[in-house]
Scaffold this active site. Sequence first.
Site, PDB file in Angstrom:
ATOM      1  N   LYS A  78       1.928   5.425   1.291  1.00  0.00           N
ATOM      2  CA  LYS A  78       1.282   4.105   1.268  1.00  0.00           C
ATOM      3  C   LYS A  78       0.805   3.768   2.678  1.00  0.00           C
ATOM      4  CE  LYS A  78       2.220  -0.679  -0.278  1.00  0.00           C
ATOM      5  NZ  LYS A  78       3.187  -1.613  -0.879  1.00  0.00           N
ATOM      6  N   SER A 158       1.492  -4.396  -4.972  1.00  0.00           N
ATOM      7  CA  SER A 158       0.511  -3.919  -4.031  1.00  0.00           C
ATOM      8  C   SER A 158       0.434  -2.392  -3.909  1.00  0.00           C
ATOM      9  CB  SER A 158       0.824  -4.492  -2.645  1.00  0.00           C
ATOM     10  OG  SER A 158       2.051  -3.969  -2.160  1.00  0.00           O
ATOM     11  N   SER A 182       6.247  -5.067  -5.646  1.00  0.00           N
ATOM     12  CA  SER A 182       5.154  -4.113  -5.415  1.00  0.00           C
ATOM     13  C   SER A 182       5.464  -2.650  -5.665  1.00  0.00           C
ATOM     14  CB  SER A 182       4.649  -4.255  -3.984  1.00  0.00           C
ATOM     15  OG  SER A 182       3.764  -5.339  -3.917  1.00  0.00           O
TER      16      SER A 182
HETATM   17  N1  GLN Z   1       2.741  -9.628  -5.714  1.00  0.00           N
HETATM   18  C1  GLN Z   1       3.638 -10.127  -4.723  1.00  0.00           C
HETATM   19  C2  GLN Z   1       2.856 -10.804  -3.615  1.00  0.00           C
HETATM   20  O1  GLN Z   1       1.682 -10.816  -3.695  1.00  0.00           O
HETATM   21  C3  GLN Z   1       4.516  -9.037  -4.194  1.00  0.00           C
HETATM   22  C4  GLN Z   1       3.849  -8.136  -3.248  1.00  0.00           C
HETATM   23  C5  GLN Z   1       4.778  -7.106  -2.700  1.00  0.00           C
HETATM   24  O2  GLN Z   1       5.845  -6.856  -3.249  1.00  0.00           O
HETATM   25  N2  GLN Z   1       4.376  -6.516  -1.587  1.00  0.00           N
HETATM   26  O3  GLN Z   1       3.405 -11.307  -2.693  1.00  0.00           O
END
Ligand code: GLN
Length: 490
Positions: A78, A158, A182
């Site tokens: 990532k 994400s 995410s």
């Molecule tokens: N969808 C959540 C956010 O937008 C979690 C994102 C994540 O876990 N990096 O904050």
Amino acid sequence: MTSLTKLTLKAALDGLADKSFSSEELTKAHVEAVAAARPLNAFVLETPEKAIEMAKASDARRAKGEAGVLDGAPLGIKDLFCTEGVRSTACSNILGNFVPTYESTVTANLWRDGAVMLGKLNLDEFAMGSSNETSAFGPVINPWRSEGSNAKLTPGGSSGGSAASVAADLCLGATATDTGGSIRQPAAFTGTVGIKPTYGRCSRWGVVAFASSLDQAGPIAKTVEDAAILLKSMSGHDAKDSTSLDIEVPDFPSFVGKSVKGLRVGIPKEYRVDGMPAEIEKLWEQGIAWLKEAGCEIVEVSLPHTKYALPAYYIVAPAEASSNLARYDGMRFGLREEGANLTETYENTRAAGFGPEVKRRILIGTYVLSAGYYDAYYLKALKVRRRIADDFDQAFEKVDALLTPTAPSAAFGLGENADDPVAMYLNDIFTVTVNLAGLPGMSIPAGVDVNGLPLGLQLIGKALDEGTLFSLGGAIEKAADFKAKPAKWW
Ligand code: GLN
């Protein structure tokens, strides 16, 4: 060499060990698969030369009998993990062409064990999002499509690039991070396995910070066993991260396949949210039935503060983000937009470098931390966070783990929630609680919806008890026998 990309990580490591193929052959097959899959937009940087070089070095180590536990296995990283000498962007324009002079501890651990890097994977900008649509490199396209439709779906976010590349057999496993879901939500949307370990298991050093008290790294993999192998390698104490836990890393793979007989699994009644689609409800019931058949005792439990989790998360996470992102000022990294004076340079750089969702988070974060609102919002959210953790503590007096759905729906269409941030945030309803409490959570593919799209079940464990999740996850995986793969269209 298509068939080499179909292997699980475990099968590939076995094949390398018994010399059925070399890492160079295995890596070449994956490099070709990555290059052929550009329509998915899963990779933001391919590093084929580096991959082949690492594979050759791995083959040489193996020939000398010095192979590590991941030796020769090609992985995707990532692009939130800093990789020495390799562009690392967090998929934000503000980092531009930033090339770190250091390696994140998690990726360093993987290379220590012999893994091979295929390249850097797409994500929502600074990991803020649930659909990979906030990336400066454009969205990742889910390799899965609804039956009879060519509409583009999100792989979730994400870690959309991580999930899509594992689902499409572009890599044997991928690193990911989870601040509010995410790892788990993209895993659920793509028929892959993802685990967010206990806060502190994996070092955050060298991982671009979003919300430091919630961020954790973990793997996305093809199977529960593969996830266990990867997590073992990624974990461990690191003096460079003061929140990293100085405790031994259990042998996670040895928990997969262990009997789950007699384990008590809690079903939190507050997760039966209004408007939950019938098929998610059905999947959950199916999961309960599988665990009963495997000898688990099912217990209804209550987590009374669940309904406050999402609002608390969307205060705490932006608050920490607004502080973490203050460092992007045009002076230290990446982009600089000159102004007439220093303040104007800061303003121009930040206005040009951050995307709209990141700006929204910075605004919310700054607001809830500002003098007049700190007590009403940030402090209140911290109190709610404590209550949520207490709820889990009480539940875990009665049970060994919890079973819930991972996400309230299957993968949705690109653009579907893009204009409605609250609808997007609602995706995280079952996942953010775990981050607020610092607990481990895992998503396992468990079935498909009416359109043939994958759905995931989530297991939540006690702090430091990833082992039980691997055993229960293995039991669900066995019972679900989820073999479906996306039909190749890319
Ligand atoms: N969808 C959540 C956010 O937008 C979690 C994102 C994540 O876990 N990096 O904050």
